[in-house]
Structure formats: structure tokens, C-alpha cells
Design a protein around this motif. Structure first.
Motif, PDB file in Angstrom:
ATOM      1  N   LEU A 349       0.832  -1.198   0.000  1.00 27.39           N
ATOM      2  CA  LEU A 349       0.000   0.000   0.000  1.00 27.39           C
ATOM      3  C   LEU A 349       0.869   1.251   0.000  1.00 27.39           C
ATOM      4  N   ILE A 350       1.891   1.268   0.833  1.00 24.09           N
ATOM      5  CA  ILE A 350       2.787   2.423   0.905  1.00 24.09           C
ATOM      6  C   ILE A 350       3.476   2.641  -0.442  1.00 24.09           C
ATOM      7  N   ALA A 351       3.935   1.554  -1.053  1.00 19.93           N
ATOM      8  CA  ALA A 351       4.638   1.664  -2.325  1.00 19.93           C
ATOM      9  C   ALA A 351       3.724   2.173  -3.432  1.00 19.93           C
ATOM     10  N   VAL A 352       2.489   1.668  -3.476  1.00 24.13           N
ATOM     11  CA  VAL A 352       1.535   2.118  -4.494  1.00 24.13           C
ATOM     12  C   VAL A 352       1.170   3.581  -4.270  1.00 24.13           C
ATOM     13  N   ALA A 353       0.876   3.941  -3.022  1.00 22.47           N
ATOM     14  CA  ALA A 353       0.469   5.318  -2.720  1.00 22.47           C
ATOM     15  C   ALA A 353       1.568   6.316  -3.056  1.00 22.47           C
ATOM     16  N   ALA A 354       2.814   5.924  -2.849  1.00 24.35           N
ATOM     17  CA  ALA A 354       3.932   6.840  -3.128  1.00 24.35           C
ATOM     18  C   ALA A 354       4.024   7.190  -4.606  1.00 24.35           C
ATOM     19  N   MET A 355       3.478   6.329  -5.486  1.00 22.69           N
ATOM     20  CA  MET A 355       3.546   6.582  -6.920  1.00 22.69           C
ATOM     21  C   MET A 355       2.452   7.522  -7.414  1.00 22.69           C
ATOM     22  N   LEU A 356       1.414   7.747  -6.604  1.00 22.50           N
ATOM     23  CA  LEU A 356       0.276   8.548  -7.073  1.00 22.50           C
ATOM     24  C   LEU A 356       0.674   9.977  -7.448  1.00 22.50           C
ATOM     25  N   PRO A 357       1.321  10.745  -6.561  1.00 21.34           N
ATOM     26  CA  PRO A 357       1.713  12.115  -6.947  1.00 21.34           C
ATOM     27  C   PRO A 357       2.723  12.126  -8.089  1.00 21.34           C
ATOM     28  N   ALA A 381       2.806   8.034   7.541  1.00 22.36           N
ATOM     29  CA  ALA A 381       4.191   8.276   7.130  1.00 22.36           C
ATOM     30  C   ALA A 381       4.285   8.492   5.626  1.00 22.36           C
ATOM     31  N   GLU A 382       3.295   8.017   4.871  1.00 19.96           N
ATOM     32  CA  GLU A 382       3.237   8.266   3.437  1.00 19.96           C
ATOM     33  C   GLU A 382       2.309   9.450   3.197  1.00 19.96           C
ATOM     34  N   PRO A 383       2.829  10.588   2.741  1.00 25.06           N
ATOM     35  CA  PRO A 383       2.003  11.795   2.596  1.00 25.06           C
ATOM     36  C   PRO A 383       0.775  11.612   1.715  1.00 25.06           C
ATOM     37  N   ALA A 384       0.866  10.771   0.688  1.00 22.20           N
ATOM     38  CA  ALA A 384      -0.267  10.597  -0.221  1.00 22.20           C
ATOM     39  C   ALA A 384      -1.470   9.964   0.462  1.00 22.20           C
ATOM     40  N   LEU A 385      -1.254   9.288   1.601  1.00 23.39           N
ATOM     41  CA  LEU A 385      -2.351   8.636   2.312  1.00 23.39           C
ATOM     42  C   LEU A 385      -2.969   9.533   3.386  1.00 23.39           C
ATOM     43  N   VAL A 386      -2.282  10.579   3.774  1.00 20.88           N
ATOM     44  CA  VAL A 386      -2.803  11.481   4.805  1.00 20.88           C
ATOM     45  C   VAL A 386      -4.076  12.139   4.286  1.00 20.88           C
ATOM     46  N   GLY A 387      -5.131  12.048   5.059  1.00 15.33           N
ATOM     47  CA  GLY A 387      -6.425  12.560   4.647  1.00 15.33           C
ATOM     48  C   GLY A 387      -7.312  11.519   4.010  1.00 15.33           C
ATOM     49  N   GLY A 388      -6.752  10.331   3.711  1.00 19.14           N
ATOM     50  CA  GLY A 388      -7.543   9.267   3.107  1.00 19.14           C
ATOM     51  C   GLY A 388      -8.576   8.706   4.074  1.00 19.14           C
ATOM     52  N   TRP A 389      -9.632   8.116   3.518  1.00 24.66           N
ATOM     53  CA  TRP A 389     -10.722   7.568   4.323  1.00 24.66           C
ATOM     54  C   TRP A 389     -10.760   6.047   4.199  1.00 24.66           C
ATOM     55  N   TYR A 390     -11.100   5.385   5.281  1.00 29.30           N
ATOM     56  CA  TYR A 390     -11.345   3.936   5.248  1.00 29.30           C
ATOM     57  C   TYR A 390     -12.355   3.578   6.322  1.00 29.30           C
ATOM     58  N   ALA A 391     -12.980   2.430   6.172  1.00 26.81           N
ATOM     59  CA  ALA A 391     -13.979   1.953   7.128  1.00 26.81           C
ATOM     60  C   ALA A 391     -13.385   0.843   7.978  1.00 26.81           C
ATOM     61  N   ALA A 392     -13.656   0.901   9.271  1.00 23.02           N
ATOM     62  CA  ALA A 392     -13.132  -0.090  10.214  1.00 23.02           C
ATOM     63  C   ALA A 392     -13.931   0.026  11.507  1.00 23.02           C
ATOM     64  N   PRO A 393     -13.798  -0.949  12.410  1.00 20.39           N
ATOM     65  CA  PRO A 393     -14.441  -0.811  13.713  1.00 20.39           C
ATOM     66  C   PRO A 393     -13.957   0.436  14.442  1.00 20.39           C
ATOM     67  N   ASP A 394     -14.844   1.035  15.204  1.00 22.24           N
ATOM     68  CA  ASP A 394     -14.468   2.184  16.024  1.00 22.24           C
ATOM     69  C   ASP A 394     -13.358   1.767  16.980  1.00 22.24           C
ATOM     70  N   PRO A 395     -12.218   2.462  16.983  1.00 21.81           N
ATOM     71  CA  PRO A 395     -11.073   2.009  17.785  1.00 21.81           C
ATOM     72  C   PRO A 395     -11.226   2.224  19.285  1.00 21.81           C
ATOM     73  N   THR A 396     -12.244   2.985  19.712  1.00 23.91           N
ATOM     74  CA  THR A 396     -12.327   3.356  21.133  1.00 23.91           C
ATOM     75  C   THR A 396     -12.518   2.137  22.024  1.00 23.91           C
ATOM     76  N   VAL A 397     -13.559   1.337  21.738  1.00 22.05           N
ATOM     77  CA  VAL A 397     -13.838   0.165  22.570  1.00 22.05           C
ATOM     78  C   VAL A 397     -12.733  -0.875  22.417  1.00 22.05           C
ATOM     79  N   ARG A 398     -12.222  -1.014  21.185  1.00 22.09           N
ATOM     80  CA  ARG A 398     -11.152  -1.988  20.969  1.00 22.09           C
ATOM     81  C   ARG A 398      -9.911  -1.620  21.766  1.00 22.09           C
ATOM     82  N   GLN A 473     -10.212   8.727   9.190  1.00 20.41           N
ATOM     83  CA  GLN A 473      -9.345   9.496   8.310  1.00 20.41           C
ATOM     84  C   GLN A 473      -7.903   9.361   8.783  1.00 20.41           C
ATOM     85  N   VAL A 474      -7.018   9.078   7.853  1.00 21.87           N
ATOM     86  CA  VAL A 474      -5.598   8.920   8.178  1.00 21.87           C
ATOM     87  C   VAL A 474      -5.016  10.270   8.582  1.00 21.87           C
ATOM     88  N   GLN A 475      -4.356  10.282   9.736  1.00 27.20           N
ATOM     89  CA  GLN A 475      -3.658  11.475  10.218  1.00 27.20           C
ATOM     90  C   GLN A 475      -2.154  11.229  10.139  1.00 27.20           C
TER      91      GLN A 475
END
Length: 490
Positions: A349-357, A381-398, A473-475
Motif C-alpha cells: 500500500l505504501i509503495a503504491v500510494a507513493a507513486m500517485l503524486p 508516514a506516506e504523505p499521499a495517504l494522509v487525509g484518506g478515508w477507510y472503514a473499520a471498527p471504532d477504535p475506542t472500545v477496541r 481518516q488517516v492522520q
């Protein structure tokens, strides 16, 4: 207080009062009951060769667990949505004993629910082999659920599948023969298929951990995380924020195909369009070509060069000003999509995202989306992913679960440990209900579902788990929830 009672028989050892029953393939003799205290511990099982030259399906090992003052965890229920039949809420239906100062049961001890007495459930995990680390973490989590939920008379039979279909099949055979009313596990899809037929024939439901939805069928339920749920959730959110045209970049293989199918269905249902899908060999080390294709880089680059040549040929003042504005551009024109789903994780994922810009896909103009594989630390750590959205369980309870696991065992749990916790808690809670069939399809596939450590979940009659997910959202260093997980199913 919990006690480990080891029976001197070839059948196995029994850890009662809501702790684990560990089956042994050899006779364990001369062992006295062990009073629990301190942190839970589990000795790692080692394969025991049989006299026939084949490896036994179940290995000799003893688990010990308890709650004590040193590094233990409390029994405080974790917060759950009040509108659901939460596993934590249902624990109130299981009577808890009080103790006198001399250690005897108090006079106010309520009677044990009759249906819970002697109820047996089996858990099938790879406690040896390549997935031993995962299996051990899941067994630890199962023990945590038993400490927090189970009353006396509830037994869990632990079987080592050795991570193979053959080991799983033999484990299921022994579990059914020992009177298990439900089977929790196994982990891998091949192992689930190996146990399904005999479990269904015996009327013993299976609640497995595989993320392969094709293993599910009536009587075989699977709690894994499915790309379809994750894709649907993030697509609906992106669509609500204005994205209309979607594209996919995914590795070839079963997972890529599953994501592609889910994306097409979800986007169509949300009123959008999938305009392009590109697949790449997951063994690649250079992802330039698939990124160039999805970026239409060659065509857009050629359009820029052609425009520059045309302006230079004109040579007038207006053309020269326009030419200057093109100096810092790589391409001319926009990509034909508003949102791009990257269906991968880890280093790829990191390698693919780095090629986008590099190939002029601007994350400021195109929203980058992900699946549950993004649910890992360090993506920022990969700037192209910062701000990206994904769906996952809410991390609070986990995180609360993870902190309790850390306090009990000294390490953070494997990501899949919550599945074993929730499945075990579910088995205890349903087993305590005053019904002759606690694990019937009606009980397991309740429309309202259950609240677990990964949020709400419910089983369909066909055996597939549906989950309520958050959008994150990726920070820079972590991820934050930007759309909370639902607290109840519609």
C-alpha cells in the motif's frame, strides 16, 4: 476464585467455572487443583508425535488463568450501546457468587441458571504450526471473555488444529464426541470447510473466524471482517461528500476480485459510477505501470506536450503567458474519477500510494479510499495517504480491550483476538438463556445483533456477519473517526 482441576484420564483436563477446558492427547497424572492468581498464562503447546508416525491432532498442554492484584484486569464491563442486547448487558443474567471472609460461598449466592450447568462449547485454534502466535492470542482473549462473563458449569474444550484442515477435522470430531454444543473457530477457510460437514450433520453450529464469506452456510457462521462491508461503508460516506466517479487499484487475486465486486455493487447502489479498475501482480516491486494506467498519465502527458508545442509555435504574447503557466505541470487535464480505492495494505500500500503524486494523481483533488487493511498504525508516514478515508471498527472500545489484554498478558493482542473474545462471550451469554436450544439459528441470527469489542455485529441466516463500522481518516501518526459507527442496526 478460579480453580484448575486436571482429570487423570486420557480424555483431558478440565478448567471449570468459566475458564478453559484443555484436551490432552496423553495421560496427565499426579496433578492437584491449582488456585489461580496473578496474570493469566498459557504454556505454548508443542506437537506430540504418535506411535503411528502421524502427528496427533491435539497436543498436550495446560492453560492456567486468573485474576489477581499483580497486573490483572478488572471485571468492569466495557461501555456498550444501551439500545442493543449487548454482551456486557446480558452478563447481568448470569448469577455471580459472593464470598465470606473464610472463602466459602455467601448465604446470598443466587442459584445457577439450570441451562448453563454442564454446557460445553469447543474452540478450535492453531496452537501450533505457522499461525501459533495468532492462535495463542485468540485463546488468551477467549479466556478473558470467560473470566468476565462465565458462571459455574460452563466449559470450553480447547483443541489445537495445528493450522491444517486435517487437524481441524480431527479436532471437530473429538469436540462433537465430547458433547460440544457449539464450535468456535477454526481460523482458516480451508479448516472451516474441513469441519463443516460433520458439524452440520451433528447439529452443532460453527462460529468461525475466516474472512472468506464463501465458507458460510446455514449452520456455519463466520465472524471475519469482509471487504464488502468496508467498501460499502466508505463508498456511502464518500458519495455523501460529493464523490460520484470511482476507480479501483487492487492486487490480482481473490481479495482484489472481492473488493472489485463490492465496489461495483456499492457504487451502483449509491447512485455513482465505477469508471476504471486496474489490477496488478502482488509480487511486483515496482508499481509504476498500473499507477500510470489508472492515472492516464501517458495520454495526459502527451496532451501537455502537444499544448506546449502549439503555444510555442504561435509565439505571441498571450501564447507565451499561457506557456509559462504550463511550466510546472506534469500533465494536462484531470483524471476521470473523484475517488480512488486502494485495496491493499502494508508495504505494498505504501509503495503504491507513493507513486500517485509522481504520476500526477493529486490527493488534494482525488479522495483516496481504503479497506480494513488500512486499519494499521503508521500509514500517515506516506504523505499521499494522509487525509484518506477507510472503514473499520471504532477504535475506542477496541483500545479498552487492548489495554486490558496488555495488563493481563504483558503484550498487545493480535488484531484478530477480539474475534475470539466476542465469539466466546456470545457463547456464554446465549448458553445462559433459559432455552433448550441456546445456539439455534433463531438465537444466533437475531435481527438486533450484538455489541462486541469491534462494534455491533449480527449474523444473517446464511451465516455471514454484518458489522457496524466507522469511517476513519488517516492522520500524521494515527487515524481519527470522522463518521461514528452505528449503535444499532436499522
Amino acid at each position: 476464585m478460579f480453580h484448575l482441576n486436571i482429570k487423570n484420564s486420557p480424555v483431558g483436563s478440565v478448567l471449570r467455572f468459566g475458564v478453559v477446558v484443555v484436551l490432552l492427547s496423553t495421560v496427565v497424572a499426579g496433578c492437584e487443583p491449582i488456585t489461580m492468581g496473578g496474570k493469566p498464562q498459557l504454556s505454548n503447546p508443542q506437537p506430540t508425535p504418535s506411535t503411528s508416525g502421524q502427528t496427533q491432532a491435539h497436543n498436550s498442554h495446560v492453560a492456567s488463568a486468573g485474576v489477581g492484584p499483580q497486573g490483572g484486569y478488572d471485571r468492569t464491563p466495557l461501555p456498550q450501546p444501551p439500545s442493543l442486547p449487548s454482551l456486557d448487558d446480558l452478563i447481568g443474567r448470569i448469577p455471580q457468587a459472593t464470598s465470606q471472609s473464610d472463602g466459602t460461598a455467601g448465604a446470598g449466592e443466587p442459584p445457577i441458571i439450570p441451562m448453563a450447568r454442564g454446557l460445553r462449547v469447543a474452540i478450535l485454534l492453531p496452537l501450533s504450526g505457522t499461525n501459533q502466535r495468532v492462535g495463542s492470542a485468540m485463546l488468551n482473549a477467549a479466556q478473558m471473555a470467560l473470566f468476565e462473563f462465565a458462571g459455574s458449569g460452563f466449559e470450553v474444550l480447547v483443541h489445537d488444529t495445528q493450522g491444517t484442515p486435517e487437524g481441524a477435522r480431527e479436532a471437530a470430531r473429538l469436540a462433537i464426541a465430547d458433547g460440544a454444543r457449539m464450535i468456535i473457530g477454526p481460523l482458516l477457510s480451508t479448516s472451516v470447510r474441513a469441519v463443516s460437514d460433520q458439524a452440520i450433520a451433528a447439529g452443532v453450529p460453527v462460529v468461525a473466524f475466516s474472512s472468506d464469506r464463501t465458507v458460510a452456510e446455514p449452520g456455519v457462521y463466520t465472524m471475519g471482517f469482509f471487504p464488502s462491508d468496508e467498501v460499502k461503508r466508505v463508498v456511502e460516506y464518500a458519495r455523501s461528500k460529493g464523490a460520484e466517479r470511482f476507480a479501483l487499484l487492487a492486487p490480482r487475486g481473490a481479495n482484489g476480485e472481492a473488493v472489485s465486486k463490492a465496489l461495483n455493487a456499492s457504487v451502483w447502489a449509491a447512485g455513482g459510477f465505477v469508471v476504471q479498475s486496474e489490477f496488478y501482480d502482488p509480487q511486483l516491486s515496482d508499481f509504476s505501470e498500473p499507477v500510470k494506467r489508472i492515472a492516464h498519465y501517458d495520454e495526459r502527458r502527451a496532451a501537455l506536450l502537444q499544448q506546449r508545442a502549439s503555444l510555442e509555435a504561435h509565439g505571441d504574447e498571450v501564447s507565451l503567458l499561457a506557456l509559462k503557466r504550463l511550466e510546472n505541470l506534469q500533465t494536462l487535464g484531470e483524471v476521470p474519477f473523484d475517488a480512488l480505492l486502494l485495496a491493499d495494505g502494508g508495504k505494498r500500500l505504501i509503495a503504491v500510494a507513493a507513486m500517485l503524486p509522481y504520476y500526477d494523481i493529486d490527493p488534494k483533488k482525488v479522495k483516496i479510499l481504503g479497506t480494513g487493511q488500512w486499519d494499521a498504525a503508521g500509514l500517515g508516514a506516506e504523505p499521499a495517504l494522509v487525509g484518506g478515508w477507510y472503514a473499520a471498527p471504532d477504535p475506542t472500545v477496541r483500545k479498552i480491550f487492548s489495554d486490558k489484554y496488555l495488563a493481563a498478558y504483558g503484550i498487545r493482542p493480535h488484531r484478530l483476538a477480539t474475534l475470539a473474545y466476542d465469539a466466546t462471550a456470545l457463547a456464554v451469554v446465549l448458553g445462559a438463556q433459559n432455552t433448550p436450544q441456546p445456539y439455534s439459528p433463531d438465537m444466533l441470527a437475531q435481527a438486533g445483533g450484538f455489541a462486541g469489542r469491534d462494534g455491533i455485529f449480527r449474523f444473517s441466516p446464511s451465516g455471514i456477519a454484518e458489522r457496524g463500522l466507522a469511517v476513519l481518516q488517516v492522520q500524521g501518526k494515527t487515524a481519527r473517526v470522522i463518521d461514528p459507527a452505528p449503535k444499532a442496526f436499522p
